[in-house]
Design a protein around this motif. Structure first.
Motif, PDB file in Angstrom:
ATOM      1  N   ALA A 231     -23.836  50.393 -26.967  1.00  0.00           N
ATOM      2  CA  ALA A 231     -24.171  50.091 -25.505  1.00  0.00           C
ATOM      3  C   ALA A 231     -24.178  48.361 -25.565  1.00  0.00           C
ATOM      4  O   ALA A 231     -23.879  47.762 -24.776  1.00  0.00           O
ATOM      5  CB  ALA A 231     -25.643  50.516 -25.165  1.00  0.00           C
ATOM      6  N   GLY A 232     -24.929  48.035 -26.796  1.00  0.00           N
ATOM      7  CA  GLY A 232     -24.803  46.430 -26.979  1.00  0.00           C
ATOM      8  C   GLY A 232     -23.430  45.954 -27.026  1.00  0.00           C
ATOM      9  O   GLY A 232     -23.425  44.768 -26.541  1.00  0.00           O
ATOM     10  N   LEU A 233     -22.639  46.711 -27.686  1.00  0.00           N
ATOM     11  CA  LEU A 233     -21.272  46.167 -27.673  1.00  0.00           C
ATOM     12  C   LEU A 233     -20.261  45.903 -26.437  1.00  0.00           C
ATOM     13  O   LEU A 233     -20.014  45.292 -25.979  1.00  0.00           O
ATOM     14  CB  LEU A 233     -20.437  47.099 -28.571  1.00  0.00           C
ATOM     15  N   SER A 234     -20.515  46.963 -25.560  1.00  0.00           N
ATOM     16  CA  SER A 234     -19.884  47.278 -24.223  1.00  0.00           C
ATOM     17  C   SER A 234     -20.557  45.999 -23.421  1.00  0.00           C
ATOM     18  O   SER A 234     -19.831  45.410 -22.843  1.00  0.00           O
ATOM     19  CB  SER A 234     -20.147  48.516 -23.686  1.00  0.00           C
ATOM     20  N   ALA A 235     -21.747  46.169 -23.238  1.00  0.00           N
ATOM     21  CA  ALA A 235     -22.668  45.151 -22.416  1.00  0.00           C
ATOM     22  C   ALA A 235     -22.399  43.711 -22.927  1.00  0.00           C
ATOM     23  O   ALA A 235     -22.165  42.829 -21.716  1.00  0.00           O
ATOM     24  CB  ALA A 235     -24.185  45.846 -22.436  1.00  0.00           C
ATOM     25  N   GLY A 236     -22.212  43.447 -23.985  1.00  0.00           N
ATOM     26  CA  GLY A 236     -22.276  42.095 -24.519  1.00  0.00           C
ATOM     27  C   GLY A 236     -20.823  41.648 -24.349  1.00  0.00           C
ATOM     28  O   GLY A 236     -20.471  40.291 -24.081  1.00  0.00           O
ATOM     29  N   ALA A 237     -19.714  42.484 -24.538  1.00  0.00           N
ATOM     30  CA  ALA A 237     -18.423  42.147 -24.427  1.00  0.00           C
ATOM     31  C   ALA A 237     -18.098  41.760 -23.157  1.00  0.00           C
ATOM     32  O   ALA A 237     -17.299  40.688 -22.730  1.00  0.00           O
ATOM     33  CB  ALA A 237     -17.618  42.827 -25.068  1.00  0.00           C
ATOM     34  N   PHE A 238     -18.315  42.544 -22.248  1.00  0.00           N
ATOM     35  CA  PHE A 238     -18.077  42.328 -20.698  1.00  0.00           C
ATOM     36  C   PHE A 238     -19.167  41.116 -20.288  1.00  0.00           C
ATOM     37  O   PHE A 238     -18.504  40.313 -19.338  1.00  0.00           O
ATOM     38  CB  PHE A 238     -18.575  43.746 -19.880  1.00  0.00           C
ATOM     39  N   SER A 239     -20.342  40.947 -20.607  1.00  0.00           N
ATOM     40  CA  SER A 239     -21.181  39.701 -20.362  1.00  0.00           C
ATOM     41  C   SER A 239     -20.345  38.597 -20.542  1.00  0.00           C
ATOM     42  O   SER A 239     -20.367  37.750 -20.055  1.00  0.00           O
ATOM     43  CB  SER A 239     -22.271  39.846 -20.814  1.00  0.00           C
ATOM     44  N   MET A 240     -19.934  38.566 -22.106  1.00  0.00           N
ATOM     45  CA  MET A 240     -19.292  37.402 -22.548  1.00  0.00           C
ATOM     46  C   MET A 240     -18.004  37.025 -21.787  1.00  0.00           C
ATOM     47  O   MET A 240     -17.942  35.802 -21.448  1.00  0.00           O
ATOM     48  CB  MET A 240     -18.942  37.674 -24.195  1.00  0.00           C
ATOM     49  N   ALA A 241     -17.168  37.899 -21.492  1.00  0.00           N
ATOM     50  CA  ALA A 241     -15.924  37.950 -20.706  1.00  0.00           C
ATOM     51  C   ALA A 241     -16.066  37.318 -19.325  1.00  0.00           C
ATOM     52  O   ALA A 241     -15.587  36.411 -18.908  1.00  0.00           O
ATOM     53  CB  ALA A 241     -15.074  39.193 -20.881  1.00  0.00           C
ATOM     54  N   VAL A 242     -17.079  37.898 -18.742  1.00  0.00           N
ATOM     55  CA  VAL A 242     -17.551  37.474 -17.407  1.00  0.00           C
ATOM     56  C   VAL A 242     -18.016  36.076 -17.207  1.00  0.00           C
ATOM     57  O   VAL A 242     -17.527  35.204 -16.547  1.00  0.00           O
ATOM     58  CB  VAL A 242     -18.369  38.445 -16.522  1.00  0.00           C
ATOM     59  N   GLY A 243     -18.927  35.614 -18.245  1.00  0.00           N
ATOM     60  CA  GLY A 243     -19.382  34.510 -18.215  1.00  0.00           C
ATOM     61  C   GLY A 243     -18.394  33.317 -18.665  1.00  0.00           C
ATOM     62  O   GLY A 243     -18.381  32.254 -18.061  1.00  0.00           O
ATOM     63  N   GLU A 244     -17.741  33.707 -19.572  1.00  0.00           N
ATOM     64  CA  GLU A 244     -16.548  32.503 -20.075  1.00  0.00           C
ATOM     65  C   GLU A 244     -15.477  32.638 -18.894  1.00  0.00           C
ATOM     66  O   GLU A 244     -15.096  31.357 -18.433  1.00  0.00           O
ATOM     67  CB  GLU A 244     -15.740  33.191 -21.059  1.00  0.00           C
ATOM     68  N   TYR A 245     -15.190  33.453 -18.307  1.00  0.00           N
ATOM     69  CA  TYR A 245     -14.343  33.310 -17.192  1.00  0.00           C
ATOM     70  C   TYR A 245     -14.637  32.587 -16.058  1.00  0.00           C
ATOM     71  O   TYR A 245     -14.289  31.506 -15.414  1.00  0.00           O
ATOM     72  CB  TYR A 245     -13.838  34.741 -16.538  1.00  0.00           C
ATOM     73  N   THR A 246     -16.081  32.859 -15.641  1.00  0.00           N
ATOM     74  CA  THR A 246     -16.667  32.056 -14.440  1.00  0.00           C
ATOM     75  C   THR A 246     -16.994  30.639 -14.963  1.00  0.00           C
ATOM     76  O   THR A 246     -16.783  29.939 -14.155  1.00  0.00           O
ATOM     77  CB  THR A 246     -17.916  32.644 -14.048  1.00  0.00           C
ATOM     78  N   SER A 247     -17.432  30.470 -16.242  1.00  0.00           N
ATOM     79  CA  SER A 247     -17.543  28.989 -16.660  1.00  0.00           C
ATOM     80  C   SER A 247     -16.308  28.101 -16.574  1.00  0.00           C
ATOM     81  O   SER A 247     -16.153  27.187 -16.186  1.00  0.00           O
ATOM     82  CB  SER A 247     -18.294  29.117 -18.052  1.00  0.00           C
ATOM     83  N   VAL A 248     -15.192  28.526 -17.330  1.00  0.00           N
ATOM     84  CA  VAL A 248     -13.990  28.057 -17.563  1.00  0.00           C
ATOM     85  C   VAL A 248     -13.384  27.688 -15.874  1.00  0.00           C
ATOM     86  O   VAL A 248     -12.750  26.886 -15.685  1.00  0.00           O
ATOM     87  CB  VAL A 248     -13.250  28.810 -18.497  1.00  0.00           C
ATOM     88  N   ALA A 249     -13.495  28.843 -15.112  1.00  0.00           N
ATOM     89  CA  ALA A 249     -12.846  28.755 -13.924  1.00  0.00           C
ATOM     90  C   ALA A 249     -13.533  27.886 -12.996  1.00  0.00           C
ATOM     91  O   ALA A 249     -12.799  26.762 -12.266  1.00  0.00           O
ATOM     92  CB  ALA A 249     -12.895  30.188 -13.253  1.00  0.00           C
ATOM     93  N   SER A 250     -15.032  27.710 -13.152  1.00  0.00           N
ATOM     94  CA  SER A 250     -15.698  26.619 -12.351  1.00  0.00           C
ATOM     95  C   SER A 250     -15.447  25.375 -12.950  1.00  0.00           C
ATOM     96  O   SER A 250     -14.956  24.348 -11.924  1.00  0.00           O
ATOM     97  CB  SER A 250     -17.164  26.953 -12.498  1.00  0.00           C
ATOM     98  N   GLN A 251     -15.076  25.049 -14.117  1.00  0.00           N
ATOM     99  CA  GLN A 251     -14.856  23.802 -14.568  1.00  0.00           C
ATOM    100  C   GLN A 251     -13.410  23.300 -14.315  1.00  0.00           C
ATOM    101  O   GLN A 251     -13.174  22.376 -14.035  1.00  0.00           O
ATOM    102  CB  GLN A 251     -15.158  23.892 -16.317  1.00  0.00           C
TER     103      GLN A 251
END
Length: 247
Positions: A69-89
């Motif tokens: 569960a930690g793997l799944s939640a963390g991987a998707f959270s990291m991906a979404v966070g990186e996408y949003t952060s880099v896209a905004s930048q």
């Protein structure tokens, strides 16, 4: 123009530059490194916490479930966070680039004088700076790119891809998070093999990262390993206390 290199510049026998620089600006490097480290630390800490708060009679199933569960939640959270952060930048950078393009179109002479002044501040003579700025402004798009680099440190042709950052982060986190789970897949029932394997992986990651920095490999490895050990130790204690209280 002379083909000789400046004194003190490393070069080989053919007169070519004799060194290469690592790519430290690529869009995949930072999210991949951060994702792997985060996957290792967060999942070993989660597994240690659950193992500390779970009775031995419960077996390893709760630990494995928590780790997955930690793997799944963390991987998707990291991906979404990186996408949003880099896209905004990237969007903010594009906004500034468009603003600079409009200024060059509306007031090319003023922007040319501004660029010349920046080159004078860097050490060029006023005459040479004016010539360089004039030549650059002969191509409006080149002028936009140069102004972007000089004024706010952005290369319009080298903006990080949000998708590349997200995918790199997702894959790296998944690989890192699988490491502390691996011993359980081979029938191990104790948390300590998972912790030891993860500590070794953290040391290796920390040592590899120092190849792109000025730190010694053993320092980077030991630092990363000690931080991971602290996280696992604290969550194990918290899990044990919560498990004991809940019992």
């Amino acid at each position: 123009m002379s083909d000789e290199l400046a004194p003190g510049v490393p070069h080989d026998s053919d007169g070519e530059i004799g060194h290469e620089h690592a790519d430290v600006t690529g869009g995949w490097l930072r999210p991949a490194v951060f994702g792997a480290m985060d996957g290792l630390v967060s999942n070993v800490a989660l597994i240690a916490g659950v193992a500390g708060g779970t009775a031995a009679s419960a077996g390893t199933k709760p630990v494995i479930l928590a780790g997955l569960a930690g793997l799944s939640a963390g991987a998707f959270s990291m991906a979404v966070g990186e996408y949003t952060s880099v896209a905004s930048q990237a969007e903010a950078a594009q906004h500034e680039i468009h603003k600079e393009r409009r200024e060059i179109q509306r007031n090319s002479a003023g922007e040319q004088a501004e660029l010349a002044a920046m080159y004078v501040a860097k050490g060029l003579t006023p005459e040479l700076a004016a010539q360089v700025a004039e030549q650059i402004h002969e191509d409006p798009e080149q002028a936009v790119a140069v102004h972007a680099r000089e004024e706010f440190g952005i290369d319009p042709d080298d903006l990080t891809s949000p998708m590349l950052a997200a995918v790199s982060s997702f894959i790296a986190f998944t690989i890192g998070a699988l490491v502390p789970l691996a011993p359980y897949f081979f029938g191990v029932s104790s948390v300590w093999p998972a912790v030891l394997v993860t500590m070794a992986a953290l040391f290796a990651c920390g040592a590899v990262v120092t190849q792109m920095t000025s730190r010694a490999w053993w320092f980077g490895g030991a630092r990363q390993m000690s931080l991971g050990a602290a996280a696992a130790g604290i969550t194990y204690v918290v899990g044990s206390l919560v498990g004991t209280t809940g019992a």
